[in-house]
Design a protein around this motif. Structure first.
Motif, PDB file in Angstrom:
ATOM      1  N   ILE A 199     -35.516 -11.162  -9.568  1.00 36.13           N
ATOM      2  CA  ILE A 199     -34.228 -10.975 -10.245  1.00 36.13           C
ATOM      3  C   ILE A 199     -33.530 -12.291 -10.584  1.00 36.13           C
ATOM      4  N   PRO A 200     -33.418 -13.261  -9.653  1.00 40.60           N
ATOM      5  CA  PRO A 200     -32.698 -14.500 -10.011  1.00 40.60           C
ATOM      6  C   PRO A 200     -33.357 -15.304 -11.115  1.00 40.60           C
ATOM      7  N   GLN A 201     -34.627 -15.026 -11.403  1.00 43.22           N
ATOM      8  CA  GLN A 201     -35.281 -15.730 -12.500  1.00 43.22           C
ATOM      9  C   GLN A 201     -34.752 -15.263 -13.862  1.00 43.22           C
ATOM     10  N   ILE A 202     -34.358 -13.993 -13.948  1.00 44.22           N
ATOM     11  CA  ILE A 202     -33.853 -13.484 -15.225  1.00 44.22           C
ATOM     12  C   ILE A 202     -32.331 -13.409 -15.262  1.00 44.22           C
ATOM     13  N   ALA A 203     -31.699 -13.417 -14.090  1.00 44.77           N
ATOM     14  CA  ALA A 203     -30.236 -13.420 -13.992  1.00 44.77           C
ATOM     15  C   ALA A 203     -29.865 -14.562 -13.048  1.00 44.77           C
ATOM     16  N   PRO A 204     -29.818 -15.805 -13.554  1.00 49.17           N
ATOM     17  CA  PRO A 204     -29.745 -16.968 -12.670  1.00 49.17           C
ATOM     18  C   PRO A 204     -28.378 -17.257 -12.061  1.00 49.17           C
ATOM     19  N   THR A 205     -27.317 -16.597 -12.510  1.00 49.43           N
ATOM     20  CA  THR A 205     -25.987 -16.868 -11.953  1.00 49.43           C
ATOM     21  C   THR A 205     -25.454 -15.651 -11.214  1.00 49.43           C
ATOM     22  N   ALA A 206     -24.521 -15.900 -10.316  1.00 46.32           N
ATOM     23  CA  ALA A 206     -23.918 -14.801  -9.560  1.00 46.32           C
ATOM     24  C   ALA A 206     -23.204 -13.820 -10.487  1.00 46.32           C
ATOM     25  N   GLU A 207     -22.606 -14.342 -11.554  1.00 42.38           N
ATOM     26  CA  GLU A 207     -21.905 -13.468 -12.495  1.00 42.38           C
ATOM     27  C   GLU A 207     -22.870 -12.526 -13.205  1.00 42.38           C
ATOM     28  N   LEU A 208     -24.005 -13.067 -13.661  1.00 45.77           N
ATOM     29  CA  LEU A 208     -24.996 -12.223 -14.333  1.00 45.77           C
ATOM     30  C   LEU A 208     -25.616 -11.224 -13.359  1.00 45.77           C
ATOM     31  N   GLN A 209     -25.857 -11.634 -12.138  1.00 40.75           N
ATOM     32  CA  GLN A 209     -26.409 -10.732 -11.125  1.00 40.75           C
ATOM     33  C   GLN A 209     -25.447  -9.586 -10.826  1.00 40.75           C
ATOM     34  N   GLN A 210     -24.165  -9.889 -10.759  1.00 35.60           N
ATOM     35  CA  GLN A 210     -23.156  -8.860 -10.489  1.00 35.60           C
ATOM     36  C   GLN A 210     -23.124  -7.825 -11.611  1.00 35.60           C
ATOM     37  N   LYS A 211     -23.197  -8.280 -12.843  1.00 36.19           N
ATOM     38  CA  LYS A 211     -23.196  -7.352 -13.973  1.00 36.19           C
ATOM     39  C   LYS A 211     -24.468  -6.499 -13.977  1.00 36.19           C
ATOM     40  N   LEU A 212     -25.607  -7.152 -13.833  1.00 33.43           N
ATOM     41  CA  LEU A 212     -26.897  -6.477 -13.920  1.00 33.43           C
ATOM     42  C   LEU A 212     -27.074  -5.437 -12.826  1.00 33.43           C
ATOM     43  N   LEU A 213     -26.681  -5.765 -11.612  1.00 33.73           N
ATOM     44  CA  LEU A 213     -27.024  -4.943 -10.451  1.00 33.73           C
ATOM     45  C   LEU A 213     -25.895  -4.042  -9.972  1.00 33.73           C
ATOM     46  N   VAL A 214     -24.650  -4.401 -10.296  1.00 34.96           N
ATOM     47  CA  VAL A 214     -23.511  -3.652  -9.744  1.00 34.96           C
ATOM     48  C   VAL A 214     -22.642  -3.058 -10.854  1.00 34.96           C
ATOM     49  N   GLU A 215     -22.049  -3.904 -11.679  1.00 33.11           N
ATOM     50  CA  GLU A 215     -21.058  -3.416 -12.634  1.00 33.11           C
ATOM     51  C   GLU A 215     -21.666  -2.488 -13.676  1.00 33.11           C
ATOM     52  N   ASN A 216     -22.772  -2.880 -14.291  1.00 33.87           N
ATOM     53  CA  ASN A 216     -23.341  -2.065 -15.366  1.00 33.87           C
ATOM     54  C   ASN A 216     -23.825  -0.703 -14.884  1.00 33.87           C
ATOM     55  N   PRO A 217     -24.662  -0.618 -13.838  1.00 33.99           N
ATOM     56  CA  PRO A 217     -25.121   0.711 -13.421  1.00 33.99           C
ATOM     57  C   PRO A 217     -24.010   1.590 -12.888  1.00 33.99           C
ATOM     58  N   ASN A 218     -23.033   1.004 -12.204  1.00 35.04           N
ATOM     59  CA  ASN A 218     -21.930   1.833 -11.717  1.00 35.04           C
ATOM     60  C   ASN A 218     -21.078   2.350 -12.858  1.00 35.04           C
ATOM     61  N   ARG A 219     -20.898   1.520 -13.893  1.00 36.19           N
ATOM     62  CA  ARG A 219     -20.119   1.963 -15.048  1.00 36.19           C
ATOM     63  C   ARG A 219     -20.821   3.091 -15.795  1.00 36.19           C
ATOM     64  N   LEU A 220     -22.131   3.052 -15.860  1.00 37.30           N
ATOM     65  CA  LEU A 220     -22.876   4.057 -16.610  1.00 37.30           C
ATOM     66  C   LEU A 220     -23.091   5.345 -15.817  1.00 37.30           C
ATOM     67  N   TYR A 221     -23.272   5.238 -14.513  1.00 36.08           N
ATOM     68  CA  TYR A 221     -23.708   6.413 -13.731  1.00 36.08           C
ATOM     69  C   TYR A 221     -22.656   6.966 -12.779  1.00 36.08           C
ATOM     70  N   TRP A 222     -21.688   6.180 -12.355  1.00 33.91           N
ATOM     71  CA  TRP A 222     -20.718   6.666 -11.363  1.00 33.91           C
ATOM     72  C   TRP A 222     -19.293   6.657 -11.888  1.00 33.91           C
ATOM     73  N   ARG A 223     -19.113   6.721 -13.176  1.00 36.75           N
ATOM     74  CA  ARG A 223     -17.763   6.725 -13.753  1.00 36.75           C
ATOM     75  C   ARG A 223     -17.117   8.093 -13.530  1.00 36.75           C
TER      76      ARG A 223
END
Length: 305
Positions: A281-305
């Motif tokens: 994962i850190p190879q494709i999302a190298p910053t903490a901000e990108l990791q947060q979006k990829l793994l937390v914010e985006n899936p929660n926004r799409l599936y747990w809204r």
């Protein structure tokens, strides 16, 4: 009382890796494995008689144990073709998850409104359209359009699975779908071709022109030609796939998802270590901000809204 049917796994296909390593990469709190499956067990949830393959059993208990071992908080469980439109194994897993899983079902156009609402109550938030010819029989596109119109009022999205060579033919169809659309596995690019070449540029163009289209930056183990390898004493997993995933994560940070694809059906040559996949994962999302979006914010926004 009749004995349960015995399902023999497709010859040559591998079981999932039992005993994955613990990742070095620490997932952020609330991380979601946004693409995984449950299979059977066949004695309880029989596989479809129309299936193109028979997997190993991969029950919900094994999936949830992997979730906890890797450090994820939640799962998105995607109905696989081996179960057809019989979503009982999926629903059973969703109900057992205590709210920690959402689902993507496979539905027929004649499904009743009551059945759709029951799936929604169980935690289903999308349906999958599969265009990979070696996995499914051909379905007329008008059938998919009918299904899209049925599920749109529920706020569901559509997951689309195709291979890169089929995108030119599917481009207008995918672009016209009336919901959020999530493309599986970056549209399965040929990673031997340039990341800025015409084939992958067409997929990037699709996402640029249509803000409702998302991508899963998943399955490097399916796309890679090099596999995991050691370099200077360190593991660099699936390095040939990294430029493709990283381009999408950095270009569309609010419309990307990541998942393990456990239990990795249909693989014949190498079964991945899921701990190593997390370390990718850190190879494709190298910053903490990108990791947060990829793994937390985006899936929660799409599936747990």
């Amino acid at each position: 009382m009749s004995s349960p049917e015995v399902f023999e796994k497709t010859p040559g296909w591998l079981d999932f890796y039992d005993g994955p390593s613990r990742p070095h990469f620490k997932l952020p709190a609330g991380a979601v494995d946004a693409h995984c499956h449950v299979f059977g067990p066949g004695a309880v949830f029989p596989y479809s008689p129309k299936r193109k393959y028979t997997p190993c059993d991969a029950p919900k208990e094994a999936l949830f144990a992997l979730r906890d071992h890797l450090g994820f908080e939640k799962n998105v469980i995607v109905q696989a073709t081996c179960h057809g439109t019989d979503n009982r194994a999926l629903v059973d897993a969703l109900k057992a998850s205590q709210g920690r899983a959402r689902g993507v079902a496979s539905v027929a156009p004649d499904i009743s409104d009551a059945e759709l609402h029951a799936l929604h109550e169980a935690g289903v938030r999308g349906t999958r359209f599969n265009f990979v010819k070696r996995l499914v029989s051909n379905t007329p596109r008008e059938v998919f359009v009918q299904i899209a119109q049925r599920i749109a009022p529920l706020g569901w999205h559509i997951v689309v699975y195709f291979e890169a060579q089929d995108l030119p033919d599917l481009y207008d169809f995918v672009a016209a779908l009336p919901t959020t659309v999530v493309v599986d596995h970056m549209g399965r690019p040929d990673v031997t071709k340039p990341v800025d070449g015409p084939d992958f540029n067409l997929f990037v163009q699709l996402m640029q022109e249509h803000s409702n289209i998302w991508s899963k930056v998943t399955c490097p183990e399916r796309l890679s030609k090099t596999g995991p390898f050691a370099l200077n004493g360190e593991q660099h997993a699936y390095h040939d796939v990294v430029p493709f995933g990283r381009r999408l994560v950095e270009t569309f940070p609010d419309r990307v998802l990541w998942g393990t694809d456990w239990p990795h059906p249909n693989l014949k040559t190498h079964m991945p270590d899921d701990g190593l996949l997390v370390d990718y994962i850190p190879q494709i999302a190298p910053t903490a901000e990108l990791q947060q979006k990829l793994l937390v914010e985006n899936p929660n926004r799409l599936y747990w809204r």
